[in-house]
Motif scaffolding. Structure first.
Motif, PDB file in Angstrom:
ATOM      1  N   PHE A  69       0.836  -1.184   0.000  1.00 17.96           N
ATOM      2  CA  PHE A  69       0.000   0.000   0.000  1.00 17.96           C
ATOM      3  C   PHE A  69       0.875   1.239   0.000  1.00 17.96           C
ATOM      4  CE2 PHE A  69      -2.719  -3.193   1.912  1.00 17.96           C
ATOM      5  CZ  PHE A  69      -3.863  -3.047   1.176  1.00 17.96           C
ATOM      6  N   VAL A  70       0.408   2.225  -0.707  1.00 19.53           N
ATOM      7  CA  VAL A  70       1.132   3.489  -0.753  1.00 19.53           C
ATOM      8  C   VAL A  70       0.307   4.516   0.013  1.00 19.53           C
ATOM      9  CG1 VAL A  70       2.036   5.309  -2.216  1.00 19.53           C
ATOM     10  CG2 VAL A  70       2.126   2.929  -2.974  1.00 19.53           C
ATOM     11  N   ASN A  71       0.882   5.090   1.017  1.00 23.16           N
ATOM     12  CA  ASN A  71       0.203   6.127   1.798  1.00 23.16           C
ATOM     13  C   ASN A  71       0.777   7.486   1.408  1.00 23.16           C
ATOM     14  OD1 ASN A  71      -1.351   4.310   3.248  1.00 23.16           O
ATOM     15  ND2 ASN A  71       0.289   3.968   4.723  1.00 23.16           N
ATOM     16  N   THR A  72      -0.054   8.286   0.843  1.00 24.77           N
ATOM     17  CA  THR A  72       0.383   9.644   0.494  1.00 24.77           C
ATOM     18  C   THR A  72      -0.425  10.637   1.322  1.00 24.77           C
ATOM     19  OG1 THR A  72      -1.205   9.744  -1.297  1.00 24.77           O
ATOM     20  CG2 THR A  72       1.021   9.022  -1.843  1.00 24.77           C
ATOM     21  N   ASP A  73       0.225  11.679   1.762  1.00 23.97           N
ATOM     22  CA  ASP A  73      -0.437  12.704   2.560  1.00 23.97           C
ATOM     23  C   ASP A  73      -0.703  13.923   1.686  1.00 23.97           C
ATOM     24  OD1 ASP A  73      -0.407  11.214   4.876  1.00 23.97           O
ATOM     25  OD2 ASP A  73       1.629  11.849   5.382  1.00 23.97           O
ATOM     26  N   PHE A  74      -1.932  14.012   1.200  1.00 24.06           N
ATOM     27  CA  PHE A  74      -2.339  15.173   0.432  1.00 24.06           C
ATOM     28  C   PHE A  74      -3.091  16.119   1.362  1.00 24.06           C
ATOM     29  CE2 PHE A  74      -2.116  12.034  -3.057  1.00 24.06           C
ATOM     30  CZ  PHE A  74      -1.193  12.710  -3.849  1.00 24.06           C
ATOM     31  N   PRO A  75      -2.872  17.408   1.218  1.00 22.58           N
ATOM     32  CA  PRO A  75      -3.610  18.345   2.086  1.00 22.58           C
ATOM     33  C   PRO A  75      -5.106  18.295   1.775  1.00 22.58           C
ATOM     34  CG  PRO A  75      -2.330  19.552   0.439  1.00 22.58           C
ATOM     35  CD  PRO A  75      -1.971  18.095   0.309  1.00 22.58           C
ATOM     36  N   ALA A  76      -5.893  18.452   2.830  1.00 22.10           N
ATOM     37  CA  ALA A  76      -7.352  18.410   2.666  1.00 22.10           C
ATOM     38  C   ALA A  76      -7.896  19.721   2.106  1.00 22.10           C
ATOM     39  CB  ALA A  76      -8.014  18.099   4.009  1.00 22.10           C
ATOM     40  N   VAL A  77      -7.117  20.788   2.258  1.00 27.33           N
ATOM     41  CA  VAL A  77      -7.551  22.102   1.787  1.00 27.33           C
ATOM     42  C   VAL A  77      -6.480  22.650   0.862  1.00 27.33           C
ATOM     43  CG1 VAL A  77      -8.246  24.406   2.516  1.00 27.33           C
ATOM     44  CG2 VAL A  77      -8.779  22.465   3.949  1.00 27.33           C
ATOM     45  N   HIS A  78      -6.919  23.256  -0.221  1.00 25.41           N
ATOM     46  CA  HIS A  78      -5.993  23.828  -1.194  1.00 25.41           C
ATOM     47  C   HIS A  78      -5.322  25.070  -0.603  1.00 25.41           C
ATOM     48  CE1 HIS A  78      -4.637  25.804  -4.880  1.00 25.41           C
ATOM     49  NE2 HIS A  78      -4.684  24.589  -5.432  1.00 25.41           N
ATOM     50  N   GLY A  80      -4.378  27.770  -1.961  1.00 29.04           N
ATOM     51  CA  GLY A  80      -4.977  28.998  -2.490  1.00 29.04           C
ATOM     52  C   GLY A  80      -6.237  29.387  -1.734  1.00 29.04           C
ATOM     53  N   VAL A  81      -6.995  28.383  -1.314  1.00 23.94           N
ATOM     54  CA  VAL A  81      -8.200  28.650  -0.533  1.00 23.94           C
ATOM     55  C   VAL A  81      -7.826  29.227   0.828  1.00 23.94           C
ATOM     56  CG1 VAL A  81     -10.208  27.584   0.552  1.00 23.94           C
ATOM     57  CG2 VAL A  81      -9.546  26.896  -1.740  1.00 23.94           C
ATOM     58  N   ILE A  82      -6.772  28.706   1.428  1.00 23.57           N
ATOM     59  CA  ILE A  82      -6.316  29.225   2.726  1.00 23.57           C
ATOM     60  C   ILE A  82      -5.898  30.688   2.584  1.00 23.57           C
ATOM     61  CG2 ILE A  82      -4.536  28.993   4.501  1.00 23.57           C
ATOM     62  CD1 ILE A  82      -4.565  25.980   3.936  1.00 23.57           C
ATOM     63  N   ARG A  83      -5.142  31.005   1.515  1.00 19.54           N
ATOM     64  CA  ARG A  83      -4.730  32.400   1.298  1.00 19.54           C
ATOM     65  C   ARG A  83      -5.931  33.300   1.046  1.00 19.54           C
ATOM     66  NH1 ARG A  83      -0.625  29.887  -1.812  1.00 19.54           N
ATOM     67  NH2 ARG A  83      -1.774  30.413  -3.709  1.00 19.54           N
ATOM     68  N   ALA A  84      -6.905  32.817   0.273  1.00 16.98           N
ATOM     69  CA  ALA A  84      -8.094  33.619  -0.009  1.00 16.98           C
ATOM     70  C   ALA A  84      -8.894  33.875   1.262  1.00 16.98           C
ATOM     71  CB  ALA A  84      -8.961  32.929  -1.059  1.00 16.98           C
ATOM     72  N   GLU A  85      -9.044  32.864   2.109  1.00 12.52           N
ATOM     73  CA  GLU A  85      -9.765  33.054   3.371  1.00 12.52           C
ATOM     74  C   GLU A  85      -9.036  34.020   4.291  1.00 12.52           C
ATOM     75  OE1 GLU A  85     -10.205  29.100   4.869  1.00 12.52           O
ATOM     76  OE2 GLU A  85     -12.048  28.738   3.737  1.00 12.52           O
ATOM     77  N   ALA A  86      -7.712  33.950   4.312  1.00 12.48           N
ATOM     78  CA  ALA A  86      -6.935  34.896   5.129  1.00 12.48           C
ATOM     79  C   ALA A  86      -7.103  36.313   4.610  1.00 12.48           C
ATOM     80  CB  ALA A  86      -5.460  34.495   5.127  1.00 12.48           C
ATOM     81  N   PHE A  87      -7.120  36.474   3.287  1.00 10.01           N
ATOM     82  CA  PHE A  87      -7.318  37.801   2.697  1.00 10.01           C
ATOM     83  C   PHE A  87      -8.691  38.356   3.045  1.00 10.01           C
ATOM     84  CE2 PHE A  87      -8.915  40.334  -0.886  1.00 10.01           C
ATOM     85  CZ  PHE A  87      -8.027  41.395  -0.801  1.00 10.01           C
ATOM     86  N   VAL A  88      -9.731  37.534   2.949  1.00 12.14           N
ATOM     87  CA  VAL A  88     -11.082  37.972   3.285  1.00 12.14           C
ATOM     88  C   VAL A  88     -11.168  38.351   4.761  1.00 12.14           C
ATOM     89  CG1 VAL A  88     -13.477  37.186   3.502  1.00 12.14           C
ATOM     90  CG2 VAL A  88     -12.205  36.723   1.413  1.00 12.14           C
ATOM     91  N   ALA A  89     -10.507  37.584   5.621  1.00 11.80           N
ATOM     92  CA  ALA A  89     -10.522  37.899   7.055  1.00 11.80           C
ATOM     93  C   ALA A  89      -9.845  39.240   7.325  1.00 11.80           C
ATOM     94  CB  ALA A  89      -9.834  36.792   7.848  1.00 11.80           C
TER      95      ALA A  89
END
Length: 140
Positions: A4-13, A15-24
């Motif tokens: 089995f290959v376990n890869t850790d992909f982020p659950a949130v993009h 760019g979305v994190i940066r956009a939410e920080a900008f809106v905040a």
């Protein structure tokens, strides 16, 4: 053999994190901004500038320009005072409305209590409910 290959992909993009920080940040900056104050100051400055231009034109053409200049100065002073006192007038009117609203609510409660007491005088069940509520309030 199974592997089995376990890869850790982020659950949130990211760019979305940066956009939410900008809106905040924009919302945080916007809470302290009062557009009506800026607009009132801008309109006041425009009115004073227009009055100065009109006064200059009229004073140049009239012989008795000192009286007109005094009148224009008085009007511009009046507008400036209105603009400076707008916040305190708004606060005073809000206080008056708050006190008036409290007085109206107190009157409505007193009127409702009077009607309930009048009804309790005529109906023993209502009086029993009121007595039970008073007894429960005393226990607590």
């Amino acid at each position: 053999m199974t592997s089995f290959v376990n890869t850790d992909f982020p659950a949130v993009h990211p760019g979305v994190i940066r956009a939410e920080a900008f809106v905040a940040v924009v919302q945080q900056r916007r809470t302290g901004f009062n557009g009506t104050k800026s607009l009132a100051a801008l309109l006041l400055a425009a009115m004073v500038a227009a009055l100065v231009v009109v006064a200059d034109q009229l004073v140049d053409t009239w012989d008795d320009g000192h009286l007109l200049a005094a009148w224009v100065l008085l009007c511009s002073l009046g507008f400036a005072v209105m603009a400076l006192l707008a916040d305190s007038a708004r606060a005073a009117s809000n206080g008056i409305v708050r006190r008036l609203s409290g007085w109206i609510q107190a009157r409505a409660r007193a009127h409702a209590d009077a009607r309930m007491w009048e009804m309790a005088q005529k109906d023993y069940r209502v009086m029993a409910d009121i007595s039970a509520a008073i007894a429960r309030a005393e226990v607590e």
